[in-house]
Design a protein around this motif. Structure first.
Motif, PDB file in Angstrom:
ATOM      1  N   GLY A   9      39.259  18.620  50.870  1.00  0.00           N
ATOM      2  CA  GLY A   9      38.826  17.248  50.929  1.00  0.00           C
ATOM      3  C   GLY A   9      39.140  16.424  51.950  1.00  0.00           C
ATOM      4  N   GLY A  51      41.625  11.846  49.415  1.00  0.00           N
ATOM      5  CA  GLY A  51      40.212  11.641  48.976  1.00  0.00           C
ATOM      6  C   GLY A  51      39.875  10.208  48.796  1.00  0.00           C
ATOM      7  N   ASP A  52      39.480   9.499  47.914  1.00  0.00           N
ATOM      8  CA  ASP A  52      39.032   8.196  47.967  1.00  0.00           C
ATOM      9  C   ASP A  52      40.102   7.258  47.781  1.00  0.00           C
ATOM     10  OD1 ASP A  52      37.105   5.955  48.185  1.00  0.00           O
ATOM     11  OD2 ASP A  52      36.737   6.085  46.058  1.00  0.00           O
ATOM     12  N   ASP A  83      43.993  14.513  44.364  1.00  0.00           N
ATOM     13  CA  ASP A  83      43.018  13.136  44.701  1.00  0.00           C
ATOM     14  C   ASP A  83      42.568  12.835  43.166  1.00  0.00           C
ATOM     15  OD1 ASP A  83      41.098  15.014  44.560  1.00  0.00           O
ATOM     16  OD2 ASP A  83      40.255  14.091  46.235  1.00  0.00           O
TER      17      ASP A  83
END
Length: 248
Positions: free
Chosen positions: A15, A31-32, A143
């Motif tokens: 990712g 990640g986010d 994540d």
């Protein structure tokens, strides 16, 4: 936050990894925008969060502190604290993602140190290559939360078996709504309730698991060692020690 500045972004097989900065703090994110590590730029060995300070207490538990093993490196602040403040002769780390150590060195203040060696790969696959340790720091997160290894019976047993006599396994575990560590029933069964916990404000529970089920945690000696260290650290560990409890 509006004052965040992105310093780096890389993509790998797992990712996205980002480094962002706000004021004097840098954050490693997966990640986010899932924060994995925090580094205080003027002093990368400064531990900002309670969970890292509680984990540092684990390094004060063994009679000797010659070799430490980190399963999960992240930004490296806890590793830097151990190298700066504790008498480890060697420190080993296993990190799944090759870009993490590179970013930690470039942006998070992870310094080159002849005592530190880093292995790239899955901790479950590379544990047997690591030297037996006086303390093992287990901090494997993705994540989406704790890696599957946090509840892998065989791997947890293998980590404990990798300790030297008198050593300690220190696990950063998520807590559930009732304040117990994730997988509490499994942990109690595996370690027969012979371990200790510190719940922390970050929403985690730090576990201290001895190499041998008959090994006791000497709270008074821990308090004495922490008191000696606090002057150099610049913060108190007493509140965390006061929260120490036997496995529930």
């Amino acid at each position: 936050m509006s004052d965040y500045q992105q310093l780096a972004e890389v993509h790998d097989d797992y990712g996205v990894i980002r480094v962002v900065q706000s004021g004097d703090y840098r954050f490693l994110e997966f990640g986010d925008e899932v924060e994995q590590s925090c580094s205080y730029v003027p002093d990368p060995a400064w531990l900002e969060y309670d969970y890292t300070r509680a984990m540092l207490l684990g390094a004060l538990l063994p009679e000797r502190a010659e070799h430490a093993l980190f399963l999960g490196l992240g930004g490296g602040s806890l590793t830097m604290a151990c190298l700066k403040y504790l008498p480890f002769a060697t420190v080993e780390a296993v990190e799944l993602r090759p870009e993490v150590p590179r970013l930690a060195r470039e942006f998070m203040g992870l310094a080159s140190d002849p005592r530190l060696s880093i292995r790239i790969g899955d901790a479950q696959e590379r544990l047997d290559e690591c030297a037996p340790a006086d303390v093992i720091f287990f901090d494997l997160y993705t994540d989406t939360g704790p890696a599957a290894a946090h509840l892998a019976w065989g791997f947890l047993e293998a980590c404990r078996a990798r300790l030297r006599p008198g050593g300690w396994l220190v696990i950063n575990q998520w807590s559930t709504a009732d304040g117990k560590p994730l997988g509490a029933a499994l942990l109690r069964g595996l370690f027969r309730r012979s371990y200790w916990e510190i719940p922390v404000s970050d929403g985690n529970v730090i576990l201290f698991i001895p190499a041998d089920a008959g090994q006791e945690l000497d709270e008074e000696r821990l308090r004495q060692r922490a008191s000696v260290l606090e002057g150099a650290l610049g913060y108190s560990l007493e509140r965390l020690i006061a929260a120490l409890r036997p496995a529930s």
